[in-house]
Design a protein around this motif. Sequence first.
Motif, PDB file in Angstrom:
ATOM      1  N   UNK A  30       0.855  -1.191   0.000  1.00 49.15           N
ATOM      2  CA  UNK A  30       0.000   0.000   0.000  1.00 49.15           C
ATOM      3  C   UNK A  30       0.887   1.236   0.000  1.00 49.15           C
ATOM      4  N   UNK A  31       0.468   2.238  -0.778  1.00 47.95           N
ATOM      5  CA  UNK A  31       1.227   3.481  -0.804  1.00 47.95           C
ATOM      6  C   UNK A  31       0.270   4.625  -1.125  1.00 47.95           C
ATOM      7  N   UNK A  32       0.721   5.833  -0.759  1.00 46.80           N
ATOM      8  CA  UNK A  32      -0.031   7.055  -1.071  1.00 46.80           C
ATOM      9  C   UNK A  32       0.887   7.999  -1.824  1.00 46.80           C
ATOM     10  N   UNK A  33       0.362   8.636  -2.888  1.00 46.61           N
ATOM     11  CA  UNK A  33       1.145   9.517  -3.741  1.00 46.61           C
ATOM     12  C   UNK A  33       0.457  10.872  -3.833  1.00 46.61           C
ATOM     13  N   UNK A  34       1.287  11.928  -3.863  1.00 43.40           N
ATOM     14  CA  UNK A  34       0.712  13.260  -4.042  1.00 43.40           C
ATOM     15  C   UNK A  34       0.553  13.549  -5.532  1.00 43.40           C
ATOM     16  N   UNK A  35       0.215  14.754  -5.879  1.00 46.98           N
ATOM     17  CA  UNK A  35      -0.057  15.108  -7.270  1.00 46.98           C
ATOM     18  C   UNK A  35       1.170  14.958  -8.151  1.00 46.98           C
ATOM     19  N   UNK A  36       2.416  15.120  -7.570  1.00 48.76           N
ATOM     20  CA  UNK A  36       3.658  14.963  -8.344  1.00 48.76           C
ATOM     21  C   UNK A  36       4.173  13.531  -8.291  1.00 48.76           C
ATOM     22  N   UNK A  37       3.347  12.606  -7.819  1.00 48.03           N
ATOM     23  CA  UNK A  37       3.691  11.180  -7.703  1.00 48.03           C
ATOM     24  C   UNK A  37       4.846  10.956  -6.740  1.00 48.03           C
ATOM     25  N   UNK A  38       4.983  11.833  -5.732  1.00 45.76           N
ATOM     26  CA  UNK A  38       5.941  11.587  -4.656  1.00 45.76           C
ATOM     27  C   UNK A  38       5.240  10.789  -3.570  1.00 45.76           C
ATOM     28  N   UNK A  39       6.052  10.006  -2.851  1.00 42.90           N
ATOM     29  CA  UNK A  39       5.490   9.124  -1.832  1.00 42.90           C
ATOM     30  C   UNK A  39       5.057   9.935  -0.620  1.00 42.90           C
ATOM     31  N   UNK A  40       3.799   9.751  -0.209  1.00 47.75           N
ATOM     32  CA  UNK A  40       3.273  10.333   1.031  1.00 47.75           C
ATOM     33  C   UNK A  40       3.341   9.300   2.150  1.00 47.75           C
ATOM     34  N   UNK A  41       3.052   8.077   1.803  1.00 50.73           N
ATOM     35  CA  UNK A  41       3.097   6.992   2.790  1.00 50.73           C
ATOM     36  C   UNK A  41       3.345   5.686   2.031  1.00 50.73           C
ATOM     37  N   UNK A  42       3.871   4.677   2.728  1.00 50.48           N
ATOM     38  CA  UNK A  42       4.129   3.348   2.155  1.00 50.48           C
ATOM     39  C   UNK A  42       4.174   2.344   3.291  1.00 50.48           C
ATOM     40  N   UNK A  81      -8.616   8.000  -5.765  1.00 54.16           N
ATOM     41  CA  UNK A  81      -8.256   9.383  -5.416  1.00 54.16           C
ATOM     42  C   UNK A  81      -8.885   9.771  -4.066  1.00 54.16           C
ATOM     43  N   UNK A  82      -8.145  10.556  -3.292  1.00 54.42           N
ATOM     44  CA  UNK A  82      -8.636  11.099  -2.006  1.00 54.42           C
ATOM     45  C   UNK A  82      -8.738  12.618  -2.165  1.00 54.42           C
ATOM     46  N   UNK A 137     -13.672  18.883  -2.759  1.00 54.80           N
ATOM     47  CA  UNK A 137     -13.456  18.131  -3.995  1.00 54.80           C
ATOM     48  C   UNK A 137     -12.092  18.315  -4.591  1.00 54.80           C
ATOM     49  N   UNK A 138     -11.210  19.021  -3.886  1.00 55.27           N
ATOM     50  CA  UNK A 138      -9.855  19.209  -4.410  1.00 55.27           C
ATOM     51  C   UNK A 138      -9.023  17.944  -4.153  1.00 55.27           C
ATOM     52  N   UNK A 139      -8.180  17.582  -5.106  1.00 56.86           N
ATOM     53  CA  UNK A 139      -7.353  16.367  -5.001  1.00 56.86           C
ATOM     54  C   UNK A 139      -6.300  16.524  -3.920  1.00 56.86           C
ATOM     55  N   UNK A 140      -6.202  15.515  -3.039  1.00 57.02           N
ATOM     56  CA  UNK A 140      -5.170  15.504  -1.998  1.00 57.02           C
ATOM     57  C   UNK A 140      -4.062  14.509  -2.355  1.00 57.02           C
ATOM     58  N   UNK A 141      -4.443  13.252  -2.480  1.00 54.95           N
ATOM     59  CA  UNK A 141      -3.443  12.220  -2.817  1.00 54.95           C
ATOM     60  C   UNK A 141      -4.187  10.967  -3.302  1.00 54.95           C
TER      61      UNK A 141
END
Length: 691
Positions: A46-58, A127-128, A133-137
């Motif tokens: 499991x992983x979370x990515x921000x709008x620039x596809x950087x890792x937020x969590x893994x 998408x979260x 309604x703004x995109x977070x990650x």
Amino acid sequence: MDITVGLDPNDLANPELERLVAQRTQELERALARAQSLYEQAPSGHLSLDAELRFVNINQTLLNWLGYAREEVINELDLFALIDPSWRGLLQTRMDSLRQSGRALPMEIEVQRKDGTRFLALLSSTAVNDEHGAFLHTNTTVLDISDRKAAEQRVAAHDGFLQTITDRIPVRLAYYDKDLICRFSNSAHARRYGKMPSELVGTHLSQVVRAELMPDILPHFAEALSGQPQNFEAERVAHDGTTSFYEIHYIPDFQHGMVEGIFIEMHDISERRRTEEFVLEANRDLEERVRERSAELFQSEQRYRLMVDAIQDHCIYFVDENGAVTEWTESAQRLHGHSRAQMLGEPYTKLLATDNAGEDEVSPEQVLRLAKSHGQWETRGWRLRDDGSRFWAHTVLTALRNEAGELQGLSSITRDMTAAKSLEDVMNDLNRELEKRVAERTQQLVAANKDLDVFSHMVSHDLRAPLRHIASFVSLLQEQMGESSDSLALQYLNSIAKASKRMSIMIEGLLEYARLGRVAIEAQPVPLAPLLDGVIAHLKQENPHRSIEWVVEEDLPVVRGDAMLLAEVFSNMLNNSVKYTRTREHARIEIGWKVNPVGGRTFFIHDNGVGFDLEKAHNLFVMFQRQHHSMDFEGNGTGLALSQRIIERHAGRIWAETAPGEGCTFYFTLPFEGLEHELEFPKSSLAELAI
């Protein structure tokens, strides 16, 4: 998380409330810890990515797969660092679609570990967004599907192999599941509907079969799906309008006790049906003819019975499968003397002598069994008459079967051979006497041959001395006369010298021929390749100005024999070929071999020389006999005779094939050094070797 929000400050002074708050806080912290543990140790990544596809969590599972530390991934990497550059455009497109629509289809992608190895992963992302309604990650689940993909590839390869095999079968094969959806079809089945197998797979039965045929087919499908195999014949029209007859089998596919589908086999029996119709029509015609012939057959049967009863030195009677007499004719009563009443129901062994010393090699019980299994069996031996006398008989037992092949009984035809038996005994005595005389004569011939060899040796040896004297005196006379003017005397002396030299060569040949009859064969393994190399090298040295093409097979075998004598054979035969190709501008001599089906190896030597008329060469292997005049080709006529004697001493044989102007081929056989292999030979080879 502040759990005191919304509480009255006065309530915090309540000790009971403080205890409850503390307890609830601990429960929430434990639940959060369990959730975090489940997240970290989940079986999938499991992983979370921000709008620039950087890792937020893994989670830890994915970190273990990748081989990175958490800090390296969060602080130093983005998702592009873990994939091949060729995938980046597709991945960016998927992520843009996810941010815009809130969802995207799962994606298979190769992910690179820290150590450089790769694995195939399935990415499922959602998408979260915030409350506006703004995109977070994105939250992305990662599954390692490398093993599953390999299994799918193996299954696909197996299915392809199965398809290839079934496509080569003329039988039409297909499989429909219980929903009547086609799951498999071979090429023969698909061609019947004008389609490819891939076009049929996934289609419903109603899309394949014409509507007017469905009422006929569906009941069979229903019975097969209920577990009852269906076997029937039907007429079908193909997509091109041709009509064929098929033998059709619907076979239920049982899995865990339940029918999950139906295997379909369709065998084209059109040719058989046409044959059956032809046979049926022929049978109708035959039945008509049978009715016409019935009366004639009845009359013929009556004549047959009269004939059977009238024969004199033969008799016929009938027994059942156990050997009990079922029909006793007048001829049987006349030959054996027993009446019909005496023999009906009695075993036929009653007619056999108990001391039946004769040609029978099996018991009466075995005779019955062999006659039933082979259709007919013959026996010879002593038979009994009613008065106790015996006669020598030849009996043929024949199994009688009806059109269905069922045994109806056996017929026994017995012939009185007493006179022939007496004559046979006399002939056997004569044969034994003849064999004895032949053996004695053979011994005499062997002794005579030995004496002939000794005589040949002695005569040849004793003739050499006076011949040497003749040659010596002729030489002295030639020296004495020198350049005499008497040309006629010189011509006579030259003729005497040539004749004495030729006679000397003939005596040497005769001595050699006699020696070959006495010499012991030193049998040993003889590799023919080096032996032939030496013989050919010697012939090349003797004929330096000749243009001769030597063609020798490379895999010449090892034979068993005397190396010196075999070298003499090849030397004589090849010298013969060199001599008789002298008139050819480009001579060609071939040496080869082949397996002899009756044992050993057959060798051949072929040349493109002048050849000779084989029909006139009856004395081809006789000493001093030649097929060409000595003025045309030199020689004394001993080579072939000596070669034949050497080959025969090696238990072989030699023969020739030739025609005038078409060259000559000599064949000879030699024993093989080693185990013979069981091989099959074409009829042409067998015929050739039997010459």
